[in-house]
Design an enzyme around this catalytic site. Structure first.
Site, PDB file in Angstrom:
ATOM      1  N   GLU A  47      -1.037 -39.554  -7.714  1.00 42.13           N
ATOM      2  CA  GLU A  47      -2.214 -39.948  -8.471  1.00 42.13           C
ATOM      3  C   GLU A  47      -1.843 -40.845  -9.651  1.00 42.13           C
ATOM      4  OE1 GLU A  47      -2.878 -35.638  -7.027  1.00 42.13           O
ATOM      5  OE2 GLU A  47      -1.211 -36.935  -7.637  1.00 42.13           O
ATOM      6  N   CYS A  73      -2.389 -31.476  -8.958  1.00 43.10           N
ATOM      7  CA  CYS A  73      -1.855 -30.348  -9.721  1.00 43.10           C
ATOM      8  C   CYS A  73      -2.645 -30.148 -11.009  1.00 43.10           C
ATOM      9  CB  CYS A  73      -0.374 -30.549 -10.005  1.00 43.10           C
ATOM     10  SG  CYS A  73       0.008 -31.979 -11.036  1.00 43.10           S
ATOM     11  N   THR A 161      23.700 -29.965  27.409  1.00 37.75           N
ATOM     12  CA  THR A 161      23.910 -30.733  26.190  1.00 37.75           C
ATOM     13  C   THR A 161      25.262 -31.423  26.161  1.00 37.75           C
ATOM     14  OG1 THR A 161      24.815 -28.805  25.038  1.00 37.75           O
ATOM     15  CG2 THR A 161      22.430 -29.144  24.913  1.00 37.75           C
ATOM     16  N   ARG A 207      22.171 -42.325   8.698  1.00 43.14           N
ATOM     17  CA  ARG A 207      22.797 -43.639   8.707  1.00 43.14           C
ATOM     18  C   ARG A 207      21.986 -44.684   9.454  1.00 43.14           C
ATOM     19  NH1 ARG A 207      26.275 -40.094  10.661  1.00 43.14           N
ATOM     20  NH2 ARG A 207      26.334 -41.019  12.738  1.00 43.14           N
ATOM     21  N   THR A 295      25.556 -21.380  20.636  1.00 45.45           N
ATOM     22  CA  THR A 295      25.605 -20.095  19.933  1.00 45.45           C
ATOM     23  C   THR A 295      24.589 -20.044  18.803  1.00 45.45           C
ATOM     24  OG1 THR A 295      27.947 -19.805  20.468  1.00 45.45           O
ATOM     25  CG2 THR A 295      27.066 -18.496  18.661  1.00 45.45           C
TER      26      THR A 295
END
Length: 367
Positions: A47, A73, A161, A207, A295
């Protein structure tokens, strides 16, 4: 409000732990007068940036409408109350995308605006949901005292994967990898396990897309095996190594390498995930982006800690290899109906790959 949301998205990676907010000031005839987005923590909110933009343009805004993605706020924190700034500027109407759940705001901004004679309207339906999605991690941290956890996986069509020997570079193409970095930029923290650190020595920084800041990197390392020369300990950004029990000499070496060391207790010798997430929330982490191995993925899924899955599916079959998650943690659920169900949120084509987002089917926390 659509424009205000697009402004808020420019603040990804900048505002943490504060929410990302966009503000547009205009007239009822559709004329745009000013716009702004929240800056870094301690800096001006959306704002105030919009009011400054109006001053820079030399336009009058008394009697205008402000569209803001989150309730202004109403308390003195690092900055003065935004609702007071809007009132003093002569804004006649404020359209709010979503109420702010933060206890010091949570309706107080709306009440103060209305008490000053400002017309306040609240978005509803899809628009309100879209504004909440901008800050789903902030909402999670405030309402549930834990960050929003997003699990990212690059996988083949048959759910592998990596090859059996761990080779995984690259399953997906450049467009998918760039998109993954955009999601890293959005997160407050990137989480991985010691197995991934030892096998791949990842950097886990942003990156491939521009970013105003780097997310916190967090390693779960119950036995303090992180090498001091690991690439994710190097700048840019900060790294947190979390283990179980006293870190001893290993902790001293990690601290010397620039890491922050956190020692947690757990009778089974594993990093307690609930304690981890609570600790990250206390540190102001809103969104956790997980890039780990089977895991860690299995432990998070088994514990019900994953709020969203981000899958990049490559159009190839590996035949055999490492799975997305180690489901031995589900040894007690032998029937199909005992396994958790998920719902598809959206899918997008990225080069030759497919990005699929899923959320648990049994939660109404975020739609």
């Amino acid at each position: 409000m659509h424009l205000a949301r697009s402004l808020a998205e420019r603040s990804f990676g900048l505002t943490e732990p504060n929410p990302r907010v966009g503000c547009v000031i205009g007239l009822g005839n559709g004329q745009l007068l000013a716009e702004g987005a929240t800056q870094q923590a301690g800096g001006p909110h959306a704002e105030v940036m919009a009011l400054r933009d109006a001053a820079a343009r030399g336009v009058g805004i008394r009697g205008a409408t402000a569209w803001v993605t989150l309730e202004p706020c109403a308390h003195h924190g690092r900055t003065p109350p935004c609702c007071d700034a809007l009132i003093e500027a002569g804004i006649a109407r404020v359209v709010i995308g979503s109420p702010d759940p933060y206890p010091s705001v949570n309706g107080a901004g709306i009440d103060r605006l209305r008490a000053a004679g400002v017309q306040v309207d609240l978005a509803d339906g899809p628009e309100r949901a879209a504004c909440r999605e901008l800050n789903i991690g902030f909402f999670s941290r405030v309402e549930r005292s834990r960050p929003w956890v997003r699990l990212k996986v690059a996988t083949s069509v048959d759910g592998c994967t990596a090859l059996p020997d761990g080779q995984s570079r690259w399953i997906t193409g450049e467009a998918a990898r760039r998109d993954g970095h955009a999601w890293r930029r959005r997160a407050s923290a990137v989480l991985t396990g010691i197995g991934t650190v030892l096998a791949d020595d990842p950097r886990l920084d942003v990156r491939l897309v521009e970013t105003p800041a780097q997310p916190l990197r967090v390693v779960l390392d119950s036995r303090w095996r992180t090498p001091p020369a690991a690439r994710l300990l190097a700048p840019p950004g900060r790294t947190l190594v979390v283990g179980v029990g006293p870190a001893g000499d290993a902790g001293a070496r990690l601290r010397a390498a620039g890491a922050e060391v956190v020692e947690l207790d757990h009778p089974a010798g594993r990093v307690p995930l609930e304690s981890l997430l609570t600790m990250l929330a206390v540190r102001g982490v809103n969104e956790v982006h997980v890039e780990g191995g089977a895991t860690l993925n299995g432990a998070l899924l088994a514990g019900g800690w994953v709020d969203e899955c981000l899958l990049y599916v490559a159009p190839r079959f590996l035949g055999s290899g490492r799975p997305i998650a180690d489901w031995r943690v589900h040894a007690g659920a032998t029937a199909l109906e005992g396994r958790p169900s998920w719902r598809f949120l959206e899918s997008s084509q990225l080069g030759d790959d497919l990005r699929v987002r899923l959320r648990p089917a049994n939660t109404a926390y975020a739609t």
